[in-house]
Write a protein that holds these residues in place. Structure first.
Motif, PDB file in Angstrom:
ATOM      1  N   UNK A 308       0.794  -1.274  -0.013  1.00 53.99           N
ATOM      2  CA  UNK A 308       0.013   0.148  -0.057  1.00 53.99           C
ATOM      3  C   UNK A 308       1.060   1.390  -0.007  1.00 53.99           C
ATOM      4  N   UNK A 309       2.078   1.232   0.714  1.00 57.87           N
ATOM      5  CA  UNK A 309       2.767   2.493   0.835  1.00 57.87           C
ATOM      6  C   UNK A 309       3.470   2.657  -0.281  1.00 57.87           C
ATOM      7  N   UNK A 310       3.876   1.616  -1.174  1.00 60.18           N
ATOM      8  CA  UNK A 310       4.723   1.911  -2.409  1.00 60.18           C
ATOM      9  C   UNK A 310       3.656   2.125  -3.547  1.00 60.18           C
ATOM     10  N   UNK A 311       2.654   1.278  -3.526  1.00 61.62           N
ATOM     11  CA  UNK A 311       1.508   1.329  -4.736  1.00 61.62           C
ATOM     12  C   UNK A 311       1.938   0.923  -5.959  1.00 61.62           C
ATOM     13  N   UNK A 312       0.960   0.708  -6.752  1.00 62.90           N
ATOM     14  CA  UNK A 312       1.174   0.204  -8.144  1.00 62.90           C
ATOM     15  C   UNK A 312       1.573   1.418  -9.040  1.00 62.90           C
ATOM     16  N   UNK A 519       7.630   0.488 -12.392  1.00 60.34           N
ATOM     17  CA  UNK A 519       8.197  -0.618 -13.100  1.00 60.34           C
ATOM     18  C   UNK A 519       7.195  -1.437 -14.070  1.00 60.34           C
ATOM     19  N   UNK A 520       7.826  -2.085 -14.943  1.00 58.00           N
ATOM     20  CA  UNK A 520       6.916  -2.835 -16.157  1.00 58.00           C
ATOM     21  C   UNK A 520       7.039  -4.353 -15.862  1.00 58.00           C
ATOM     22  N   UNK A 570      13.100  -1.706  -8.231  1.00 63.27           N
ATOM     23  CA  UNK A 570      13.369  -2.444  -9.567  1.00 63.27           C
ATOM     24  C   UNK A 570      12.408  -1.852 -10.631  1.00 63.27           C
ATOM     25  N   UNK A 571      13.104  -1.620 -11.927  1.00 61.97           N
ATOM     26  CA  UNK A 571      12.212  -1.273 -12.828  1.00 61.97           C
ATOM     27  C   UNK A 571      11.526  -2.176 -13.466  1.00 61.97           C
ATOM     28  N   UNK A 572      11.520  -3.414 -13.228  1.00 58.72           N
ATOM     29  CA  UNK A 572      10.835  -4.538 -13.765  1.00 58.72           C
ATOM     30  C   UNK A 572      10.118  -5.386 -12.778  1.00 58.72           C
ATOM     31  N   UNK A 573       8.957  -5.723 -12.948  1.00 56.83           N
ATOM     32  CA  UNK A 573       8.305  -6.739 -12.244  1.00 56.83           C
ATOM     33  C   UNK A 573       8.722  -8.178 -12.564  1.00 56.83           C
TER      34      UNK A 573
END
Ligand SMILES: Nc1ncnc2c1ncn2[C@@H]1O[C@H](COP(=O)(O)OP(=O)(O)OP(=O)(O)O)[C@@H](O)[C@H]1O
Ligand SMILES: [Mg+2]
Ligand SMILES: [Zn+2]
Length: 679
Positions: A308-312, A519-520, A570-573
């Motif tokens: 929740x803190x970081x979020x999508x 991130x993607x 990270x830039x990648x999921x």
């Protein structure tokens, strides 16, 4: 003592400034855009003539409204004589004072001075015309008398202007001959990030006059306002004016600030620390352990709080936008540390706000149209609008106002709040993540009942939560003794027995930093989510079986996986993020009472507590009831029972139970003992 140097001929000095290239251009631009406001950066005055800048702050009325305004008009007459003739006056609007005065520091020393304040607009009136020059017709001779207006009340002439008449009235206000200007009142509140911990936010009344500054800001907007501090004595009817004055601000300029939470770039050494942290292969564990370390256990809830803190990542497509923020609901027995968790999150989140379901103001959670004391209407922002671009922690959510129950649907999915009432029509932004807590309807969570029966929130609201967890207070010897030890330790030392691996200050900076990353999904992560989704869907493909998992859950999974990637900067999921998202989603579904091993998830059952067959039966009861109502109006309960038993072979006990449920839901009611009717 040295004599203070006066600025010799301030108007001349301003004129010199306005003859510089930058301002000549701005002034000639006025005619092109048809405006009458000249924006002047305070810094330009300061570098041009520090003494002039000083005086402007001290005597703003004289320096802005007279000297600067006259000079600007003089220059306009040179640039475009025709336009100058048409507009009669140029308003000089100062922006960007060197520093903002905190709302709570405004006081007697500021009266009459120019200040800049920053805050959130919490309330606004519609734009209203205000009379500047009123025209009055003498009822004796018909002569018009003009009175320049100031202050809150309309002033009539003392005497007719015509020397032959000189009558003391009566007079009649002539609207067509009077001059009006647009005005608006705002209420501005300290931003949550400026608030000293544990303090209630202060507000300030701001008056805007002039068509180029009204209607610029809406409730929920973060603004910077430059204006003159005024003090007025409130009038008590029949008693007179009070000796204690109330401060307000006469705005000279207003700017809407960027909505992103203040995230000052981290210092180089901080950035180093942040990047170092992110390298840790156990970073997620570390963050989880840093969340509310004084609260024992609840690892999975703390994990959800981390997401929740970081979020999508929110996605703006040409046709729709999809929220990136998560909504998490905690349902729990009394005394299970829900409020403590919420308050912790509100403190650590870069823009966090703690409120109870009722809200702390009349506007509640969403927004409200308020009738002002003077009789006018104004629009007030509720908690979710104020927490725009932040996290709203809503305690006791089940106790929200009925109006909010309706409006919160839109806020939770579309991230807007729409109001159309009392002549005010507006749509406000409410792009917030929600962490909500609620108590079970029956006092304690009853695991054999459905979640909808356990909490008095409609399914349409429940389904907007990405994750729901149940906190139960069940006696367990081992856990109890560990927890008791933990709590007693805190009380003994006054300190948490567990040092957070990441101190709260650093954690907040880490979160702000991470929010900059989008991130993607990698192919591998995509495949995992897809597989899980399809497996769940196919489990319900069998004819007549209920819908298992909906597109909403798929979107939730994506958000959670993105948040987890963000938490590691990270830039990648990656696949591991997808797996973790699936794991916590499963956990949440299980907590609300579903056995996943059979793969028969029935979201309908979870949310409404009605399986498909049961829904079918309820449908039968309702249609039978309606059928019988046609004949008799209200239906005798006994007759309904007979009919259902005979025609559909449903057992009496079951019918009784289902009727009770319909009554509880309010789908049907009992107009009098033993009789039923559809609502
Ligand atoms: N797991 C825990 N670890 C540490 N302290 C706890 C834990 N559970 C409860 N407490 C303590 O119990 C007290 C009550 O917690 P809190 O007020 O947050 O409960 P709540 O869930 O909001 O209850 P209610 O539903 O009645 O509002 C707090 O002082 C809290 O610190
Ligand atoms: Mg509580
Ligand atoms: Zn007269």
């Amino acid at each position: 003592m040295t004599e203070e140097l006066e600025v010799i001929d301030p108007q001349e000095r301003f004129l010199e400034l306005f003859k510089t290239e930058k301002y000549r251009q701005r002034i000639s631009q006025l005619a092109v855009t048809g405006k009458t406001s000249l924006i002047v950066e305070f810094e330009d005055i300061l570098t041009f003539d520090p003494k002039l800048a000083d005086e402007l702050l001290e005597k703003p009325e004289e320096y802005i409204d007279r000297h600067a305004s006259n000079a600007a008009y003089q220059q306009l007459a040179i640039e475009d004589a025709e336009y100058a003739k048409k507009v009669e006056k140029v308003s000089v609007r100062i922006v960007g004072l060197l520093e903002a005065t905190p709302l709570r520091k405004l006081g007697a020393a500021n009266i009459g001075k120019l200040v800049m304040v920053e805050g959130i607009v919490v309330r606004s009136t519609p734009v209203r015309p205000m009379v500047m020059r009123a025209s009055f017709k003498c009822k004796r001779c018909g002569e018009l008398t003009f009175i320049d207006q100031s202050g809150p009340f309309l002033r009539a002439p003392f005497q007719c202007r015509s020397p032959q008449c000189g009558s003391k009235g009566p007079f009649e206000f002539v609207q067509e001959e009077s001059k009006f200007i647009d005005s608006q009142d705002l209420r501005v509140q300290e931003r949550p990030e400026d608030l000293p911990p544990g303090q209630l936010p202060r507000t300030l009344h701001v008056k805007l006059v002039g068509d180029e500054i009204v209607d610029v800001a809406r409730p929920g907007d973060h603004v910077s306002i430059v204006g003159i501090v005024r003090a007025v004595a409130p009038t008590m009817p029949k008693i007179g004016k009070l000796r204690t004055f109330v401060l307000h601000l006469d705005a000279n300029s207003i700017e809407v600030l960027g909505k992103e939470p203040e995230a000052p770039l981290p210092l180089p050494e901080e950035e180093e620390k942040i990047l170092e942290l992110a390298k840790d292969p156990w970073i997620h564990r570390k963050i989880i352990n840093s969340i509310a370390p004084s609260i024992y256990g609840y690892e999975h809830i703390k994990e959800a709080i981390m997401y929740l803190l970081f979020g999508g990542v929110s996605k703006t497509l040409p046709d729709i936008t999809i929220r990136g923020d998560l909504n998490v609901l905690l349902i729990g027995d009394p005394g299970t540390a829900k409020s403590q968790l919420l308050q912790y999150v509100a403190r650590v989140a870069p823009r966090g706000l703690y409120t109870s379901g009722r809200g702390t103001t009349a506007a509640g959670l969403t927004a409200a149209v308020i009738r002002e004391k003077g009789g006018g209407m104004s629009l007030e922002a509720g908690a979710l609008v104020l927490a725009d671009k932040g996290i709203a922690c809503i305690d006791e959510m089940d106790k929200m106002r009925p109006e909010d129950r309706v409006a919160i649907h839109e806020a939770m999915e579309q991230h807007t709040v729409s109001v159309a009432k009392g002549g005010i029509v507006a749509t406000l932004n409410a792009r917030t993540a929600i962490l909500a807590a609620a108590n079970p309807t029956l006092g304690r969570y009853e695991p054999h009942r459905s979640i909808a029966e356990n909490i008095s929130l409609p399914i349409t609201i429940l389904s907007r939560f990405d994750l729901i967890f149940v906190l139960r207070d069940i006696p367990n010897k081992e856990i109890d003794s560990k927890m008791a030890e933990h709590i007693l330790e805190i009380h003994k030392k006054g300190l948490s027995p567990i040092e957070p691996p990441i101190p709260p200050d650093l954690l907040r900076k880490y979160i702000s930093y991470a929010k900059g990353i989008k991130p993607v999904l990698t192919q591998e992560a995509l495949r995992r989510l897809n597989d899980f989704y399809l497996a769940m869907r196919s489990a319900s493909e069998v004819e007549g079986s209920p819908v298992a998992i909906t597109a909403r859950q798929l979107e939730s999974l994506v958000r959670i996986a993105e948040a987890r990637a963000r938490a590691a900067l990270r830039k990648e999921v990656l696949a591991e993020d997808a797996e973790a998202a699936i794991a916590i989603m499963k956990r949440s579904l299980e907590e609300v009472g579903i056995d996943l091993s059979s793969y028969k998830i029935d979201i309908d059952l979870i949310m409404t507590g009605k399986s498909k067959t049961m829904r079918d039966k309820l449908q039968i009861i309702l249609s039978t009831l309606l059928e019988m109502e046609k004949e008799t109006g209200t239906v005798e309960k006994a007759a309904l029972l007979n009919e259902l038993e005979e025609k559909y072979k449903i057992s009496r006990a079951e019918i009784e139970r289902l009727i009770k449920q319909l009554l509880r839901e309010g789908t049907i009611y009992e107009p009098r003992e033993g009789y039923l009717k559809k609502t």
